[in-house]
Each structure stands twice: as structure tokens, then as C-alpha cells.
Scaffold this motif. Structure first.
Motif, PDB file in Angstrom:
ATOM      1  N   GLY A 107       0.895  -1.293   0.039  1.00  0.00           N
ATOM      2  CA  GLY A 107      -0.012  -0.222   0.069  1.00  0.00           C
ATOM      3  C   GLY A 107       0.654   1.286   0.098  1.00  0.00           C
ATOM      4  N   PRO A 108       0.344   2.323   0.140  1.00  0.00           N
ATOM      5  CA  PRO A 108       1.013   3.781   0.214  1.00  0.00           C
ATOM      6  C   PRO A 108       2.226   3.783   1.321  1.00  0.00           C
ATOM      7  CG  PRO A 108      -1.471   3.975   0.238  1.00  0.00           C
ATOM      8  CD  PRO A 108      -1.289   2.491   0.369  1.00  0.00           C
ATOM      9  N   LEU A 109       3.371   4.062   0.902  1.00  0.00           N
ATOM     10  CA  LEU A 109       4.210   4.416   1.475  1.00  0.00           C
ATOM     11  C   LEU A 109       5.011   5.777   1.519  1.00  0.00           C
ATOM     12  CD1 LEU A 109       6.435   3.076   3.845  1.00  0.00           C
ATOM     13  CD2 LEU A 109       7.801   2.313   1.829  1.00  0.00           C
ATOM     14  N   SER A 168      19.836   7.588   3.656  1.00  0.00           N
ATOM     15  CA  SER A 168      20.205   7.734   5.044  1.00  0.00           C
ATOM     16  C   SER A 168      19.607   9.083   5.524  1.00  0.00           C
ATOM     17  CB  SER A 168      21.700   7.955   5.384  1.00  0.00           C
ATOM     18  OG  SER A 168      22.098   8.144   6.649  1.00  0.00           O
ATOM     19  N   GLY A 169      18.743   9.339   6.499  1.00  0.00           N
ATOM     20  CA  GLY A 169      18.116  10.624   6.866  1.00  0.00           C
ATOM     21  C   GLY A 169      16.637  10.505   6.735  1.00  0.00           C
ATOM     22  N   ASP A 170      16.284   9.521   5.882  1.00  0.00           N
ATOM     23  CA  ASP A 170      14.927   9.266   5.438  1.00  0.00           C
ATOM     24  C   ASP A 170      13.970   9.015   6.817  1.00  0.00           C
ATOM     25  OD1 ASP A 170      15.332   9.948   2.906  1.00  0.00           O
ATOM     26  OD2 ASP A 170      15.201   7.924   2.112  1.00  0.00           O
ATOM     27  N   THR A 171      12.596   9.511   6.775  1.00  0.00           N
ATOM     28  CA  THR A 171      11.758   9.245   7.860  1.00  0.00           C
ATOM     29  C   THR A 171      10.549   8.524   6.858  1.00  0.00           C
ATOM     30  OG1 THR A 171      12.058  11.145   9.130  1.00  0.00           O
ATOM     31  CG2 THR A 171      10.057   9.839   9.386  1.00  0.00           C
ATOM     32  N   LEU A 172      10.157   7.136   7.135  1.00  0.00           N
ATOM     33  CA  LEU A 172       9.363   6.426   6.423  1.00  0.00           C
ATOM     34  C   LEU A 172       7.906   6.522   7.272  1.00  0.00           C
ATOM     35  CD1 LEU A 172      11.579   3.421   5.106  1.00  0.00           C
ATOM     36  CD2 LEU A 172      11.134   5.856   4.132  1.00  0.00           C
ATOM     37  N   VAL A 173       6.970   6.533   6.452  1.00  0.00           N
ATOM     38  CA  VAL A 173       5.449   6.683   6.923  1.00  0.00           C
ATOM     39  C   VAL A 173       4.681   5.573   6.286  1.00  0.00           C
ATOM     40  CG1 VAL A 173       3.655   7.877   7.681  1.00  0.00           C
ATOM     41  CG2 VAL A 173       5.766   8.909   7.915  1.00  0.00           C
ATOM     42  N   SER A 174       4.394   4.611   6.818  1.00  0.00           N
ATOM     43  CA  SER A 174       3.311   3.460   6.441  1.00  0.00           C
ATOM     44  C   SER A 174       1.821   3.827   6.408  1.00  0.00           C
ATOM     45  CB  SER A 174       3.572   2.015   6.528  1.00  0.00           C
ATOM     46  OG  SER A 174       3.617   1.931   8.091  1.00  0.00           O
ATOM     47  N   GLU A 175       1.093   3.790   5.629  1.00  0.00           N
ATOM     48  CA  GLU A 175      -0.435   4.047   5.895  1.00  0.00           C
ATOM     49  C   GLU A 175      -0.881   2.919   6.641  1.00  0.00           C
ATOM     50  OE1 GLU A 175      -1.913   6.821   5.312  1.00  0.00           O
ATOM     51  OE2 GLU A 175       0.111   7.730   4.327  1.00  0.00           O
ATOM     52  N   LYS A 176      -2.387   3.092   6.732  1.00  0.00           N
ATOM     53  CA  LYS A 176      -2.791   2.203   7.887  1.00  0.00           C
ATOM     54  C   LYS A 176      -3.179   0.765   7.336  1.00  0.00           C
ATOM     55  CE  LYS A 176      -7.732   3.332   6.538  1.00  0.00           C
ATOM     56  NZ  LYS A 176      -8.999   3.998   7.001  1.00  0.00           N
ATOM     57  N   ASN A 177      -2.946   0.493   5.946  1.00  0.00           N
ATOM     58  CA  ASN A 177      -3.157  -0.826   5.592  1.00  0.00           C
ATOM     59  C   ASN A 177      -1.808  -1.270   4.877  1.00  0.00           C
ATOM     60  OD1 ASN A 177      -5.885  -1.268   6.072  1.00  0.00           O
ATOM     61  ND2 ASN A 177      -6.605   0.077   4.578  1.00  0.00           N
ATOM     62  N   THR A 178      -0.519  -0.541   5.068  1.00  0.00           N
ATOM     63  CA  THR A 178       0.549  -0.775   4.278  1.00  0.00           C
ATOM     64  C   THR A 178       1.552  -1.727   4.953  1.00  0.00           C
ATOM     65  OG1 THR A 178       0.271   1.131   3.154  1.00  0.00           O
ATOM     66  CG2 THR A 178       2.566   0.225   3.281  1.00  0.00           C
ATOM     67  N   ASN A 223      22.232  -6.400   2.993  1.00  0.00           N
ATOM     68  CA  ASN A 223      21.607  -7.636   3.167  1.00  0.00           C
ATOM     69  C   ASN A 223      20.488  -7.495   4.375  1.00  0.00           C
ATOM     70  OD1 ASN A 223      21.877  -8.726   0.566  1.00  0.00           O
ATOM     71  ND2 ASN A 223      23.678  -9.506   1.148  1.00  0.00           N
ATOM     72  N   SER A 224      20.717  -6.735   5.450  1.00  0.00           N
ATOM     73  CA  SER A 224      19.438  -6.749   6.406  1.00  0.00           C
ATOM     74  C   SER A 224      18.159  -6.162   5.825  1.00  0.00           C
ATOM     75  CB  SER A 224      20.044  -5.789   7.485  1.00  0.00           C
ATOM     76  OG  SER A 224      20.115  -4.406   7.159  1.00  0.00           O
ATOM     77  N   GLU A 225      17.189  -6.660   6.533  1.00  0.00           N
ATOM     78  CA  GLU A 225      15.841  -6.249   6.316  1.00  0.00           C
ATOM     79  C   GLU A 225      15.060  -5.766   7.324  1.00  0.00           C
ATOM     80  OE1 GLU A 225      13.956  -9.600   4.735  1.00  0.00           O
ATOM     81  OE2 GLU A 225      15.216  -9.983   2.965  1.00  0.00           O
ATOM     82  N   ILE A 226      14.338  -4.548   7.067  1.00  0.00           N
ATOM     83  CA  ILE A 226      13.402  -3.971   8.041  1.00  0.00           C
ATOM     84  C   ILE A 226      12.073  -4.198   7.388  1.00  0.00           C
ATOM     85  CG2 ILE A 226      12.722  -1.959   9.127  1.00  0.00           C
ATOM     86  CD1 ILE A 226      15.041  -2.987  10.465  1.00  0.00           C
ATOM     87  N   THR A 227      11.006  -4.742   8.130  1.00  0.00           N
ATOM     88  CA  THR A 227       9.707  -4.749   7.562  1.00  0.00           C
ATOM     89  C   THR A 227       8.753  -3.875   8.490  1.00  0.00           C
ATOM     90  OG1 THR A 227       9.943  -7.018   6.764  1.00  0.00           O
ATOM     91  CG2 THR A 227       7.794  -6.240   6.741  1.00  0.00           C
ATOM     92  N   LEU A 228       7.946  -2.861   7.987  1.00  0.00           N
ATOM     93  CA  LEU A 228       7.228  -2.049   8.535  1.00  0.00           C
ATOM     94  C   LEU A 228       5.784  -2.475   8.561  1.00  0.00           C
ATOM     95  CD1 LEU A 228       8.652   1.366   7.372  1.00  0.00           C
ATOM     96  CD2 LEU A 228       9.373  -0.047   9.190  1.00  0.00           C
ATOM     97  N   ARG A 229       5.111  -2.410   9.818  1.00  0.00           N
ATOM     98  CA  ARG A 229       3.803  -2.815   9.791  1.00  0.00           C
ATOM     99  C   ARG A 229       2.778  -1.574   9.460  1.00  0.00           C
ATOM    100  NH1 ARG A 229       1.166  -5.365  13.969  1.00  0.00           N
ATOM    101  NH2 ARG A 229      -0.540  -3.855  13.743  1.00  0.00           N
ATOM    102  N   THR A 262       5.773   4.879  11.749  1.00  0.00           N
ATOM    103  CA  THR A 262       6.772   5.892  11.416  1.00  0.00           C
ATOM    104  C   THR A 262       8.215   5.505  12.126  1.00  0.00           C
ATOM    105  OG1 THR A 262       4.951   7.646  11.853  1.00  0.00           O
ATOM    106  CG2 THR A 262       7.395   8.435  11.725  1.00  0.00           C
ATOM    107  N   PHE A 263       9.062   5.497  11.034  1.00  0.00           N
ATOM    108  CA  PHE A 263      10.464   4.993  11.067  1.00  0.00           C
ATOM    109  C   PHE A 263      11.436   5.665  10.668  1.00  0.00           C
ATOM    110  CE2 PHE A 263      13.632   2.260   9.103  1.00  0.00           C
ATOM    111  CZ  PHE A 263      14.424   1.597  10.116  1.00  0.00           C
ATOM    112  N   LYS A 264      12.534   6.132  11.040  1.00  0.00           N
ATOM    113  CA  LYS A 264      13.377   6.906  10.670  1.00  0.00           C
ATOM    114  C   LYS A 264      14.983   6.148  10.254  1.00  0.00           C
ATOM    115  CE  LYS A 264      15.802  11.565  11.082  1.00  0.00           C
ATOM    116  NZ  LYS A 264      15.858  12.746  11.686  1.00  0.00           N
ATOM    117  N   VAL A 265      15.574   6.398   9.398  1.00  0.00           N
ATOM    118  CA  VAL A 265      16.967   5.890   8.920  1.00  0.00           C
ATOM    119  C   VAL A 265      17.773   7.071   9.606  1.00  0.00           C
ATOM    120  CG1 VAL A 265      18.480   4.938   7.497  1.00  0.00           C
ATOM    121  CG2 VAL A 265      16.153   4.351   7.175  1.00  0.00           C
TER     122      VAL A 265
END
Length: 282
Positions: free
Chosen positions: A40-42, A62-72, A81-87, A91-94
Motif C-alpha cells: 500500500g502507500p508508503l 540515510s536520513g529518510d523518515t518512512l511512514v506506512s499508511e494504515k493498510n501498508t 542484506n539486512s531487512e526491516i519490515t514495517l507494519r 513511522t520509522f527513521k533511518v
């Protein structure tokens, strides 16, 4: 003589422009990773204040703030090769990411979980420089010991008005969550198959599925091993182990696992792989 002065002035202007360009390149944020799964929207709030709508294969800096919407649900694969999966609703900042295969002394992976939840899987940096990884949250900082873990932060409740029942069944008696008003008539929201499960109590909830983590705040530090669950009510109370899952749910939709459900970005997309959907709002 006049022509010679004009030529010298032009050369100086060109050199000055080249120096400016080199300075801009030096200050450019490092590409930290790429969006590999999306349902969904990110959005990405950039360091310069602009907002970018991301898509599959969009670059993360580096420096980005990621915001996942309510269904994303959104998965980011970093260059080590590390992974971060957002629910959804995260709101998550690098904060700072630096990785060079040939310069382990310069490794740095510093993140902030402002709200919501995520799953983290260690990459090459976490294997060779575990102490260089940190995930800050409003109640504690998480360090790794080579691991896969889930973290979910629930902010404090809004001002009193309506009542909500928190799920405190798995929390230790010494850390009861205060029941706080939320909703008309004190009724729980209903799902498709009946009443929805009670929400998690305010604070940081943890689940370690592989390896180990160390959680630290003003109240102390505590290590968690694979198979354990944890809870940190606030920044001044120490982390505690809880006996069972307090209700942490991390279930991306089937389309997420299949790598579909999101548009394709132009950066990194090959011919026939889709049109650019990246959009910058300033």
C-alpha cells in the motif's frame, strides 16, 4: 590583454562551479537500501523537507523518515542484506546508515521507531559489528546480538473521554496497564467475525524469534533470547520478560510475500517493468 582577463574569469567561474558540484556530491545522503515489498502507500520524508511517495524498487537514503499508511506493510532491504519490515501505521527513521564492505570500521546503522511496529533481520553489518546497530524507541534502545526480532511501540492513550480495554493478560502483575477511556459507551470495536481483540497496552512490546537482543533505558538493561517476549512500559521502568505473546501480530498479506500489490518505481526498474510512480511534494 582584455581577452586574457575574460578567459581567466571564465576559467575561475568554471572551477567554482565544479567545486560546488563536488561539495554537493560529498554531502549527498548515502543510499541505504531499497523497497522490495509493498502492499500500500508508503511515504518518505526527506532530509530537505520534501515528501516522496515510494514504490517498489524506490531507493531509501540515510536520513529518510518512512511512514506506512494504515493498510501498508513495507519491506526495506539494506545494502548489507539486512531487512526491516514495517507494519501498518508506522513511522520509522533511518537516522544514520553507513556500510562499505571494505571499511568495517565505518559501519553504522542507527534507526528510530517513532510509532508502530517492525520486524528486523540482521545483515552483514550486524554479523561483523553488532555494536554498531541501534534501534531507538520512545521507551528504550534495542541492540542486537545477531538476530530476528519484532518490536511494536504503542503510544500513551489520548486524554480521558471514552474507555478502552487493553490486553494485559500476558503482562506481569508488577506492570499492569492502566485502562484508559476511548470510544463511545466503552464498547470495543468489532471486526468481521465479532469483537476485535483488545489492543496492546501502551509501551514497547518485543518478540525475539532468532538470536538475541539487549534492551536498555533509564531503568536498566535486559537481554532477550529467541522465543522470549518483552515489555517496556516507559523510559524509566526497566524492561521485563513476559511469559507469552501479549498480542503482537505481524502478518503481512499474501500479496506482500508474492512481491506484488505496489507500483514500480523508475529507479532500478528495467524495460517493461512499469512506469515511474515516484512523486515529490515540497
Amino acid at each position: 590583454m582584455k581577452n586574457l582577463l575574460q578567459k581567466c574569469t571564465a576559467i575561475k567561474a568554471l572551477l567554482f562551479a565544479l567545486l560546488l558540484g563536488a561539495g554537493g556530491a560529498a554531502w549527498a545522503a548515502q543510499v541505504a537500501g531499497m523497497v522490495t515489498h509493498l502492499s500500500g502507500p508508503l511515504l518518505a520524508k526527506k532530509a530537505d523537507g520534501s515528501v516522496k511517495v515510494l514504490a517498489l524498487r524506490s531507493e531509501i537514503e540515510s536520513g529518510d523518515t518512512l511512514v506506512s499508511e494504515k493498510n501498508t506493510y513495507a519491506q526495506i532491504k539494506f545494502v548489507d542484506n539486512s531487512e526491516i519490515t514495517l507494519r501498518p501505521g508506522t513511522t520509522f527513521k533511518v537516522e544514520n546508515f553507513s556500510y562499505d564492505e571494505n571499511k568495517p570500521e565505518a559501519d553504522n546503522a542507527s534507526y528510530s521507531l517513532v510509532k508502530g511496529g517492525l520486524r528486523s533481520i540482521t545483515g552483514l553489518m550486524g554479523k561483523r559489528n553488532k555494536e554498531k546497530f541501534s534501534l531507538k524507541t520512545p521507551t528504550a534502545t534495542i541492540g542486537i546480538r545477531g538476530t530476528t526480532f519484532v518490536a511494536q511501540y504503542v503510544p500513551p492513550p489520548p486524554p480521558a473521554g471514552i474507555r478502552i480495554e487493553y490486553n494485559t493478560s500476558a503482562l506481569p502483575p508488577s506492570n499492569p496497564a492502566e485502562k484508559t477511556p476511548i470510544g463511545a459507551g466503552g464498547k470495543l470495536p468489532r471486526g468481521a467475525d465479532g469483537p476485535a481483540p483488545p489492543p496492546l497496552a501502551p509501551g514497547l512490546h518485543l518478540q525475539v524469534t532468532d538470536g538475541a537482543i539487549i534492551v536498555t533505558n533509564n531503568g536498566g538493561a535486559l537481554g532477550f533470547q529467541a522465543g522470549q517476549f518483552g515489555y517496556v512500559p516507559n523510559v524509566n521502568q526497566p524492561p521485563v520478560i513476559v511469559p507469552s505473546n501479549p498480542g503482537i501480530q505481524f502478518v503481512p498479506p499474501p500479496s506482500f510475500d508474492a512481491g506484488s500489490g505496489g507500483p514500480v518505481a523508475s529507479n532500478g526498474a528495467g524495460p517493461g517493468q512499469g512506469q515511474s510512480t515516484d512523486c515529490i511534494v515540497r
